[in-house]
Design an enzyme around this catalytic site. Structure first.
Site, PDB file in Angstrom:
ATOM      1  N   TYR A   8     -26.406  -0.716   2.488  1.00  0.00           N
ATOM      2  CA  TYR A   8     -26.001   0.008   1.284  1.00  0.00           C
ATOM      3  C   TYR A   8     -27.135   0.882   0.766  1.00  0.00           C
ATOM      4  O   TYR A   8     -26.953   2.080   0.481  1.00  0.00           O
ATOM      5  CB  TYR A   8     -25.569  -0.994   0.212  1.00  0.00           C
ATOM      6  N   SER A  32     -26.959   5.941  -6.365  1.00  0.00           N
ATOM      7  CA  SER A  32     -27.261   4.616  -6.896  1.00  0.00           C
ATOM      8  C   SER A  32     -28.756   4.488  -7.112  1.00  0.00           C
ATOM      9  O   SER A  32     -29.558   5.123  -6.412  1.00  0.00           O
ATOM     10  CB  SER A  32     -26.789   3.528  -5.927  1.00  0.00           C
TER      11      SER A  32
END
Length: 700
Positions: free
Chosen positions: A590, A577
């Site tokens: 995250y 990501s």
């Protein structure tokens, strides 16, 4: 779908209501599809059918006789009308004047395009003269196991007479071609009441002037042979009786899962192969039998069988009564090398001055006592079909040995078919392999938007794909969608919780049995969470780490183990990501887990390089469409963080990017394809950002 009825006798499936009103070419197609729907009649791609039909000449408008015959490379069970070649019969008859004798028969194939009716682009097959010169309107040529058992017995002529009397004749072995077409014509003229003929070591021809009668004659002939063998073979131990006992099903699959990647690695140095495993009762009866090694060494008889299974199989030295799998694995390399040397010697013994160069010398079929049969080919469908053809050969050997003595095709005759210049020309017309042909990929999170898009991209390039996901309902829906578009052979699924060590290992074992191994690993399983740090629970923190860090570690560790066994390199792609490089408010767990992924990839790139294992990363950002993580609570949380509503979130992300563009699952799939393909063969340890531009995530 091919159907195999449970009863031993073939039943007529002809429906006059369906056939009524069909043209003669329509009846030919109907008949062909019926014959090809049952493997006891002929296997995939085997046999051919024809009809001589009155058609309108496109130039003169006059009625002319046209041969409709299955074109080169087709399958009678699944073909449509465009699968037939169409040729003027008067021109085919005129070809006799060009024939210079059997030593020149191959040149006759070059004349066939000159006989084409209506500019049909479908290439005529080498079997065209066999149909053209039979003086009947409808002709079936098939390869039923029961008939080939007659044809492959040492006393096949006498057996043919005993079973069929004068109704079905017999011709000695002759390679398919123009001369055999003349032989068939001569037989028909000398035996006007005959309904067909058995070709030694080959198959069955039947004919009639009526489409339905021709079809039912073929079935009746096969049924007579089936009945004969059932009566004569009753009480006779198959293949001399049992030497080994089959292992339990789970043990068979576990052993296959160890053997297949090792074999695949040994035989895929030049081009990647895909595997198939068969432990059916028929296969087990053969591999466990007393006579298996003797019969396997004889090779197959029917040319259709032989071309797909090679000169003979490789028997793997494994004793199921005293299983030493590690010892068997250690002996594989010398066994494979010995087979290759034997194949090269066969080539040298039989080659002609103009023979094509030596082809792949590796075995196609591997027989493992107590376990089953492994087959390998350049694609999954061919590996499966090759196994099906060897099952046909097993059935042939069983029946032939029960009433006579089985004989394989003579070595020189086998070579002359395998290295036939016409066969070489056919191979040269094959389309160029796609960029991922022979590759096997596993995609975790395969039921999600990015996962399914990546799987589709790989399938488009010829790969086989194992979809792995924890959501079994979504997994099946994704499989059904992709299999419907790319074929069931190339798509498999396996439930996988990436945080469960044993589940990950089972998934790789399943992939080894289904496809033979792995080449491409896409770690894409994911979750997303959003919470201020003071509201981030330990459970939430651990869940992110378990799935996004530990999960990627477990999937990669198992991949390394299998890739090193194969020894042919591989590619691992992490879908990380933008948040692994650029911090984001309210998502500490995250972002940290994604950063862990990226650094794990760097470490693995260092470890994998000596073995040709490349590890790279794709960093997406804001892939909302089709993504499961952008639904429910996460979507609400991110919308709240950025003070917008759900509908405005995608627009906010688009405007935030430098390029002002949305990022779609297909964009991530394109990067994942690049990093898995040979286009990036010299890249490892790299990161590709697919985020429409975010200055914070620039890697330099």
């Amino acid at each position: 779908m091919l159907q195999k009825a449970p009863r031993s006798r073939l039943e007529s499936l002809w429906d006059d209501a369906k056939a009524q009103g069909m043209s003669e070419s329509g009846k030919l197609l109907y008949r062909s599809n019926l014959l090809g729907s049952d493997k006891r009649v002929t296997n995939y791609g085997g046999g051919n059918t024809s009809a001589k039909v009155m058609e309108t000449d496109p130039l003169t408008g006059e009625q002319v006789e046209v041969l409709w015959v299955k074109g080169s490379g087709g399958d009678i069970g699944t073909m449509t009308l465009d699968g037939f070649a169409t040729l003027y019969m008067d021109k085919l008859r005129a070809l006799k004047g060009k024939y210079r004798g059997v030593q020149f028969e191959d040149e006759m194939v070059g004349y066939l395009p000159h006989a084409t009716w209506n500019l049909n682009p479908r290439a005529a097959s080498i079997d065209t003269p066999l149909h053209a010169y039979v003086p009947k309107r409808h002709v079936d040529h098939v390869h039923p196991d029961a008939i080939i058992a007659v044809a492959a017995s040492v006393n096949s002529r006498e057996l043919t007479q005993e079973i069929f009397g004068s109704e079905i004749g017999w011709l000695p072995w002759k390679k398919p071609g123009y001369e055999l077409g003349l032989w068939l014509e001569d037989f028909c003229l000398r035996n006007p009441d005959a309904k067909g003929v058995v070709l030694e070591s080959h198959g069955l021809f039947c004919w009639d002037d009526d489409a339905r009668t021709c079809y039912e004659t073929t079935l009746a002939t096969i049924n007579k042979a089936i009945a004969y063998f059932e009566e004569e073979a009753a009480g006779v131990p198959a293949f001399g009786g049992e030497t080994f006992q089959a292992l339990p099903p789970d043990e068979r699959r576990a052993i296959a899962a160890r053997l297949m990647p090792a074999i695949r690695g040994l035989i895929s140095k030049d081009r990647h192969k895909v595997g198939h495993f068969d432990d059916s009762d028929t296969v087990l009866e053969f591999v466990n039998s007393k006579d298996m090694e003797r019969l396997a060494a004889l090779g197959t008889s029917c040319p259709d069988h032989f071309l797909r299974t090679k000169i003979r199989p490789l028997v793997v030295a494994f004793d199921p009564a005293n299983p030493d799998l590690d010892g068997t694995l250690a002996r594989l390399a010398p066994a494979v090398e010995s087979y290759r040397e034997g194949y090269a010697a066969y080539y040298d013994r039989c080659k002609h001055p103009d023979s094509p160069a030596l082809r792949d010398p590796n075995a196609v079929v591997y027989l493992v006592p107590g376990v089953g049969m492994l087959t390998f080919a350049l694609d999954k469908a061919t590996a499966r079909i090759s196994g099906e053809f060897y099952v046909n050969a097993i059935n042939v050997m069983r029946n032939a040995e029960a009433v006579s003595t089985y004989q394989g095709l003579p070595e020189q005759e086998a070579f002359d078919i395998e290295y036939w210049l016409l066969e070489e020309a056919k191979l040269s017309r094959m389309p160029k392999p796609k960029s991922l042909a022979g590759r096997v990929a596993v995609v975790t999170g395969g039921a999600g938007g990015i996962g399914s898009a990546t799987a589709e991209r790989y399938l488009r390039e010829g790969a086989c794909v194992m979809l792995a996901d924890i959501d079994e309902a979504a997994l099946e829906a994704t499989r059904a969608n992709l299999a419907g578009r790319f074929g069931a052979d190339v798509v498999r699924t396996v439930p996988m919780n990436v945080t469960d060590e044993s589940a990950v290992a089972r998934a790789y074992a399943e992939m080894a049995v289904e496809f033979g191994g792995v080449d491409i690993v896409v770690s894409n399983a994911g979750i997303a969470s959003s919470a201020p740090v003071e509201e981030t629970t330990l459970a939430l923190w651990n869940r992110n780490m378990e799935i996004l860090s530990t999960g990627y570690f477990l999937v990669s560790r198992e991949a390394f183990r299998m890739l090193k066994v194969q020894g042919i390199g591989g590619a691992i792609v992490f879908v990380a990501s933008k948040n692994g490089l650029a911090a984001s408010p309210g998502a500490a767990a995250y972002c940290t887990a994604k950063a862990s992924e990226i650094h794990l990839a760097r470490c693995l790139a260092l470890e994998g390089a000596p073995d040709g294992i490349r590890v790279n990363v794709v960093n997406p950002d804001a892939v909302l469409r089709g993504s499961k993580i952008w639904s429910g609570e996460w979507l609400d949380q991110r919308a709240s963080t950025y003070k917008t509503d759900k509908e405005g979130l995608e627009e906010m992300y688009r405007q935030r990017s430098l390029l002002k563009r949305s990022v779609l699952p297909e964009d991530i799939a394109e990067a994942a394809y690049f990093l898995a393909s040979d286009l990036s063969a010299k890249s490892t340890g790299n990161i590709i950002n697919v985020d429409a531009g975010n200055v914070q995530s620039f890697t330099r």
